[in-house]
Design an enzyme around this catalytic site. Structure first.
Site, PDB file in Angstrom:
ATOM      1  N   GLY A  45       6.067 -14.551   0.424  1.00  0.00           N
ATOM      2  CA  GLY A  45       6.997 -15.362  -0.147  1.00  0.00           C
ATOM      3  C   GLY A  45       7.468 -15.004  -1.501  1.00  0.00           C
ATOM      4  N   CYS A  46       6.444 -14.718  -2.452  1.00  0.00           N
ATOM      5  CA  CYS A  46       6.602 -14.514  -3.791  1.00  0.00           C
ATOM      6  C   CYS A  46       7.456 -13.013  -3.890  1.00  0.00           C
ATOM      7  CB  CYS A  46       5.199 -14.504  -4.557  1.00  0.00           C
ATOM      8  SG  CYS A  46       4.593 -16.134  -4.320  1.00  0.00           S
ATOM      9  N   THR A  47       6.910 -12.261  -2.987  1.00  0.00           N
ATOM     10  CA  THR A  47       7.623 -10.823  -3.124  1.00  0.00           C
ATOM     11  C   THR A  47       9.112 -10.917  -2.534  1.00  0.00           C
ATOM     12  OG1 THR A  47       5.358  -9.825  -2.480  1.00  0.00           O
ATOM     13  CG2 THR A  47       7.296  -8.417  -1.990  1.00  0.00           C
ATOM     14  N   ALA A  50      10.919 -12.198  -5.720  1.00  0.00           N
ATOM     15  CA  ALA A  50      10.992 -11.453  -6.678  1.00  0.00           C
ATOM     16  C   ALA A  50      12.187 -10.163  -6.481  1.00  0.00           C
ATOM     17  CB  ALA A  50       9.798 -10.896  -7.273  1.00  0.00           C
TER      18      ALA A  50
END
Length: 151
Positions: A45-47, A50
């Site tokens: 999710g963070c990838t 970003a």
């Protein structure tokens, strides 16, 4: 959890980025700033979040925004994350949670029936004077830039 809201003045903070450079809110005085908080570098999710911001970085810059990503990861982990995906913006390694607590994004979370404390994925749009213009509490990781630009 005492999260900053639209209209609040962001207290000045100082942290270090993935290179070990000191970064303060005052560095962005006179500029519009997007501060996005994510739970853990290099997770799916963070990838996605970003990378979506990276893909729309030029559009966000044209709108006058600077970007700052923040998690409690170490500088090494943030550096690996930034280098792997070639992010054009700094990632703060907020291991002592100074910035996380300043914005009030640390608190109880639930995942698969388990409760624990962690970073809430949230984004703050801050004006040139350090005032929160908008808070995005329900971040769409794959389409986050569109959420920011719709304001």
């Amino acid at each position: 959890m005492n999260t900053l809201k639209a209209g609040d003045t962001v207290p000045d903070f100082t942290s270090v980025d993935e290179q070990g450079n000191t970064v303060s809110l005052s560095d962005y005085k006179g500029k519009k700033l997007i501060v996005f908080f994510y739970p853990k570098a290099s997770t799916p999710g963070c990838t996605a979040e970003a990378c979506n911001l990276k893909d729309n970085f030029e559009v966000l810059k044209e709108k006058g925004y600077e970007l700052l990503g923040v998690s409690a990861d170490s500088a090494k982990r943030q550096s690996n994350f930034k280098n792997k995906y070639e992010f054009p913006f700094p990632l703060l390694a907020d291991e002592d949670k100074t910035v996380i607590n300043t914005f009030g994004v640390w608190g109880p979370k639930k995942f698969m029936g388990r409760e624990y404390d962690g970073i809430h994925r949230m984004t703050f749009l801050i004006d040139e004077n350090g005032i929160v213009e908008r808070v995005i509490e329900k971040v769409k990781t794959k389409d986050h830039a569109a959420q920011i630009l719709e304001a």
